[in-house]
Design an enzyme around this catalytic site. Structure first.
Site, mmCIF file in Angstrom:
data_model
loop_
_atom_site.group_PDB
_atom_site.id
_atom_site.type_symbol
_atom_site.label_atom_id
_atom_site.label_comp_id
_atom_site.label_asym_id
_atom_site.label_seq_id
_atom_site.Cartn_x
_atom_site.Cartn_y
_atom_site.Cartn_z
ATOM 1 N NE ARG A 148 -4.195 -1.868 1.934
ATOM 2 C CZ ARG A 148 -4.316 -2.921 2.737
ATOM 3 N NH1 ARG A 148 -3.452 -3.076 3.738
ATOM 4 N NH2 ARG A 148 -5.266 -3.798 2.549
ATOM 5 C CE LYS A 170 0.128 13.038 -15.673
ATOM 6 N NZ LYS A 170 -0.091 13.336 -17.104
ATOM 7 C CD GLU A 212 7.707 15.399 -23.131
ATOM 8 O OE1 GLU A 212 7.066 16.444 -22.885
ATOM 9 O OE2 GLU A 212 7.153 14.309 -23.367
ATOM 10 C CE LYS A 254 5.466 17.003 -15.119
ATOM 11 N NZ LYS A 254 6.249 15.863 -15.592
ATOM 12 C CD GLU A 264 -3.135 14.991 -16.946
ATOM 13 O OE1 GLU A 264 -3.811 14.401 -17.798
ATOM 14 O OE2 GLU A 264 -1.919 14.773 -16.763
ATOM 15 N NE ARG A 268 1.291 16.305 -13.801
ATOM 16 C CZ ARG A 268 1.801 15.528 -12.849
ATOM 17 N NH1 ARG A 268 1.259 15.500 -11.641
ATOM 18 N NH2 ARG A 268 2.863 14.778 -13.095
ATOM 19 C CG ASN A 272 -0.398 15.068 -21.281
ATOM 20 O OD1 ASN A 272 0.598 14.360 -21.184
ATOM 21 N ND2 ASN A 272 -1.297 15.168 -20.308
ATOM 22 C CG HIS A 275 2.144 13.865 -24.619
ATOM 23 N ND1 HIS A 275 2.769 15.067 -24.896
ATOM 24 C CD2 HIS A 275 2.981 13.204 -23.772
ATOM 25 C CE1 HIS A 275 3.925 15.113 -24.254
ATOM 26 N NE2 HIS A 275 4.079 14.002 -23.565
ATOM 27 C CG HIS A 279 0.395 8.713 -25.806
ATOM 28 N ND1 HIS A 279 -0.259 9.094 -24.656
ATOM 29 C CD2 HIS A 279 1.722 8.883 -25.550
ATOM 30 C CE1 HIS A 279 0.625 9.480 -23.757
ATOM 31 N NE2 HIS A 279 1.830 9.372 -24.288
ATOM 32 C CG HIS A 292 7.208 9.335 -24.825
ATOM 33 N ND1 HIS A 292 5.862 9.169 -25.081
ATOM 34 C CD2 HIS A 292 7.301 10.446 -24.039
ATOM 35 C CE1 HIS A 292 5.175 10.115 -24.479
ATOM 36 N NE2 HIS A 292 6.013 10.903 -23.842
#
Length: 392
Positions: A148, A170, A212, A254, A264, A268, A272, A275, A279, A292
């Site tokens: 946990r 993330k 980025e 960032k 997000e 935030r 992206n 992206h 993606h 990426h």
């Protein structure tokens, strides 16, 4: 719903045009703080930091699991990390995984769980993610779910991870139907950026990270974009001052966004840019075909084109964005007959930003340094943009 991010944030430009040296000679140590109240943490940036106590002071408990991949191990960075821990009196266990995007999987998450349990690592253990974005995302998620939640430290060794994925909490693994579909928001105890690791980073992976950096200038920091236009040659040549400036200013951008929108809810998401397109490109080509950052670069070019088709930016800004990506050695188009519009749209609908079936995109709007996160756009211009890139 439209969320706009703009050039209200602007970092200072220090003008970097100095003699060519290697990153190994860099004389820099700075700290950028991620302000999240009682979960705040530092980002240490500098040279020769991996063997220092800067990061080991954040390791609580009696045991540490350092997890990396075969490539990073081959450069000696695992030995350096273990050496840094040797004087702490803590039990150190190590796990070396395969390299590549395919490592970011549920199978390897289970492998980390098996490793931790077989070594009787308890809830006071600290996981150390030593590697690029794949290792950082995978190990961070493992830390989030093991018993946990246990502490973890991010030690990024690629430019992409340094300027983006290691900061902000993330964590995730990929699923066959989509990238980063299984994960959690889980913040590290600290991020250690030792720029010396860039000395062993292959050229293609280094360029991938620059995408980025370009993104930050386009969406929120016009002064940083203009600095990049002046200093891209120095950055691609790995001049130490340029690397230090680019990494620090990227982390500042960032950290500011994460402070204001950790999970997000809106702002935030603007990080992206490109992206959703990117993606889909990665997924359709097969993970690992495009790095990426290469897919994101194509995605940024597509987002810029669509923004121009919508008449939200002028042609000059699209040209500046695409030219800067080209100067970084990044792709800005796709091979002939790469996919159909329907192929791409189906994959874009798997994006995590889709809400109630509505595709939401980050697009440029207005002057340099401004963007919107919105579902309110003319679908015809999306189709037109896909046709531009897929059918030429």
């Amino acid at each position: 719903f439209v969320l706009q991010s703009g050039a209200a944030h602007s970092s200072s430009s220090k003008g970097v045009r100095r003699s060519a040296t290697t990153a190994k000679t860099m004389n820099l140590q700075t700290t950028v703080d991620v302000d999240l109240g009682d979960r705040s943490y530092p980002i240490y940036i500098g040279s020769g930091l991996l063997t220092s106590s800067l990061w080991t002071q954040h390791v609580r408990g009696d045991s540490v699991a350092v997890i990396t991949n075969v490539k990073v191990e081959s450069y000696g960075y695992l030995d350096d990390a273990v050496r840094a821990l040797s004087g702490t009196g803590k039990r150190v266990e190590t796990l070396v995984l395969e390299d590549g995007e395919q490592t970011k999987s549920l199978d390897n998450l289970e492998k980390i769980m098996d490793f931790a349990l077989e070594n009787t690592l308890d809830r006071s253990t600290c996981f150390v993610a030593l590697g690029g974005g794949v290792i950082g995302d995978l190990v961070g998620f493992a830390a989030a779910v093991y018993q946990r939640g246990v502490d973890f430290v991010q030690i990024p060794t690629t430019l992409m991870a340094m300027v983006d994925s290691s900061v902000g909490g993330k964590t995730a693994v990929n699923h066959a139907k989509g990238k980063n579909m299984i994960g959690a928001f889980y913040q590290p105890r600290c991020v250690l950026i030792d720029v010396d690791s860039l000395n062993t980073l292959p050229e293609r992976e280094y360029a991938s990270g620059v995408s980025e950096i370009v993104k930050y200038g386009l969406i929120r920091d016009a002064a940083f974009f203009e600095w990049q236009e002046e200093n891209m040659a120095a950055l691609t040549a790995r001049h130490p001052e340029a690397i230090g400036e680019a990494v620090e200013r990227s982390c500042q951008n960032k950290a500011a966004v994460v402070r204001d929108d950790e999970r997000e809810a809106g702002l935030r998401a603007t990080l992206n840019l490109g992206h959703t397109f990117g993606h889909a490109v990665e997924n359709h080509a097969g993970y690992g075909t495009y790095l990426h950052g290469e897919a994101v670069s194509v995605g940024i070019a597509m987002a810029a084109r669509m923004s121009r088709h919508l008449e939200w930016i002028d042609a000059a800004l699209e040209t500046r964005a695409v030219n800067l990506l080209r100067r970084a050695g990044l792709p800005v188009d796709l091979p002939p007959a790469f996919a159909t519009n329907d192929d791409m749209l189906a994959l874009m609908q798997l994006d995590k930003k889709v809400q109630a079936g509505n595709l939401r995109l980050i697009l440029l709007k207005g002057a340099l340094g401004n963007c919107v996160f919105t579902k309110d756009f003319d679908d015809a211009q999306l189709h037109r943009t896909l046709a531009d890139f897929l059918q030429g």
